[in-house]
Design a protein around this motif. Sequence first.
Motif, mmCIF file in Angstrom:
data_model
loop_
_atom_site.group_PDB
_atom_site.id
_atom_site.type_symbol
_atom_site.label_atom_id
_atom_site.label_comp_id
_atom_site.label_asym_id
_atom_site.label_seq_id
_atom_site.Cartn_x
_atom_site.Cartn_y
_atom_site.Cartn_z
ATOM 1 N N ILE A 51 14.980 37.327 20.787
ATOM 2 C CA ILE A 51 15.888 37.895 19.777
ATOM 3 C C ILE A 51 16.181 36.854 18.693
ATOM 4 O O ILE A 51 16.134 37.153 17.495
ATOM 5 N N ARG A 52 16.428 35.635 19.129
ATOM 6 C CA ARG A 52 16.707 34.555 18.152
ATOM 7 C C ARG A 52 15.500 34.305 17.257
ATOM 8 O O ARG A 52 15.635 34.134 16.046
ATOM 9 N N ALA A 53 14.312 34.306 17.871
ATOM 10 C CA ALA A 53 13.084 34.045 17.103
ATOM 11 C C ALA A 53 12.894 35.106 16.019
ATOM 12 O O ALA A 53 12.307 34.831 14.972
ATOM 13 N N ALA A 54 13.405 36.323 16.279
ATOM 14 C CA ALA A 54 13.277 37.397 15.283
ATOM 15 C C ALA A 54 14.455 37.381 14.303
ATOM 16 O O ALA A 54 14.622 38.303 13.503
ATOM 17 N N GLY A 55 15.297 36.354 14.393
ATOM 18 C CA GLY A 55 16.412 36.222 13.457
ATOM 19 C C GLY A 55 17.692 36.903 13.902
ATOM 20 O O GLY A 55 18.647 37.030 13.123
#
Length: 257
Positions: A51-55
Motif C-alpha cells: 500500500i505504501r509503495a503505491a502511495g
Amino acid sequence: MELGLKDKVAIITGGTQGIGRATALLLAREGAAVAVAARGRERLEQTAAEIRAAGGRVAAIQADVSKAADCKRLVAETVQAFGRLDILVNNAGTSATGEFAAATDEIWQADFELKLFAAIRLARLAIPHMKRQGGGRIVNLTNIGAKQPRAKSMPTTVTRAAGLAFTKALSKELAPDNILVNTVCIGLVRAGQHEAKAAKTGVPVEQLYATMAKDIPLGRVGRAEEVANVIAFLASDAASYVSGSSVNLDGGASAVL
Ligand SMILES: NC(=O)c1ccc[n+]([C@@H]2O[C@H](COP(=O)([O-])OP(=O)(O)OC[C@H]3O[C@@H](n4cnc5c(N)ncnc54)[C@H](OP(=O)(O)O)[C@@H]3O)[C@@H](O)[C@H]2O)c1
C-alpha cells in the motif's frame, strides 16, 4: 464515478489476504487511510508495504478480532494514527462447516466470536467516532448460505444469518446519525482459504476452482477485486441512500433475492 473516499479513514479486518486485502488496496488507491488488521505479522507487513509503495497511507495493526481486548486496541490505534474513523469493514472470517453432530460448543463459540462478536464489538467502538463526525459506513461480510442454509453448513450459516439480522437492525437504529450499514453476501471467491485447502489436499488450485464453479451461472468463482469494488461503493459517498441492504455476490448462484 466519484467515490468521495479521499481522506476518509477505514478499518479493514482480515485485510492481509483475499477480499480484505483487495479492499484495503482499493480504498487506499481511492485516497482513504487504511488500518489493516490481522493476526499474522508477516502478511501484515507485506500488505502495508504494498500500500505504501503505491502511495497509500496505512497502519498495520496485529489483532485477533475474536478477542474483545484486541478490538478495543484496533480502534484506539486507528484513531491515534489517523485522527478519525469513517469506515468499518468487518471482513475477517474463515469457513466453519460440517456435520451438526461434530460441532462442539467450542466450535460454535469460536465461530460466533470471530464472525459475529467481532462485528458487534468493533461497531460499538466505531460508532461514537462516526457520530461525532456526522456519519459513517459499516460493511459486514456475510455468506449467501445465511439466506439458504444447506445441510452440513453449521455453524457458519447460523452466525452469518445473525450477521444479516445485526446489519438490518443496526441500519435502522443508526440511520438518523447518517451511519449506513450494509452487508455483502459472498458466494465463492478466490481466496487464501481455498488455496490452503488445495495445498492440504494436493489438488491443483485451478482444478479446485473449476470444481467449485460447476453450479455457478457465471461459470467461474469470483475474484477478490470484484467483491472489493462493491465494498468500496457501499463505503463511499456514492452509496449515500443505501442502508440495511444485502448484496448477493455469488455469480448468480443462489436462489434467493
Ligand atoms: N472466499 C470465499 O469463497 C468466501 C465465501 C463466503 C464467505 N466468505 C467470507 O468473506 C470474508 C473474507 O474471506 P476470504 O476468503 O477473503 O478470506 P481469506 O483469504 O482466508 O483471508 C482471511 C483474512 O482474515 C484474517 N483473519 C482470520 N481470522 C482472524 C482473526 N481472528 N482476527 C483477525 N484477522 C483474522 C486472515 O489473516 P490472519 O490469518 O493472519 O489473521 C486473513 O487476512 C470472510 O469473512 C469469509 O468467511 C468468503
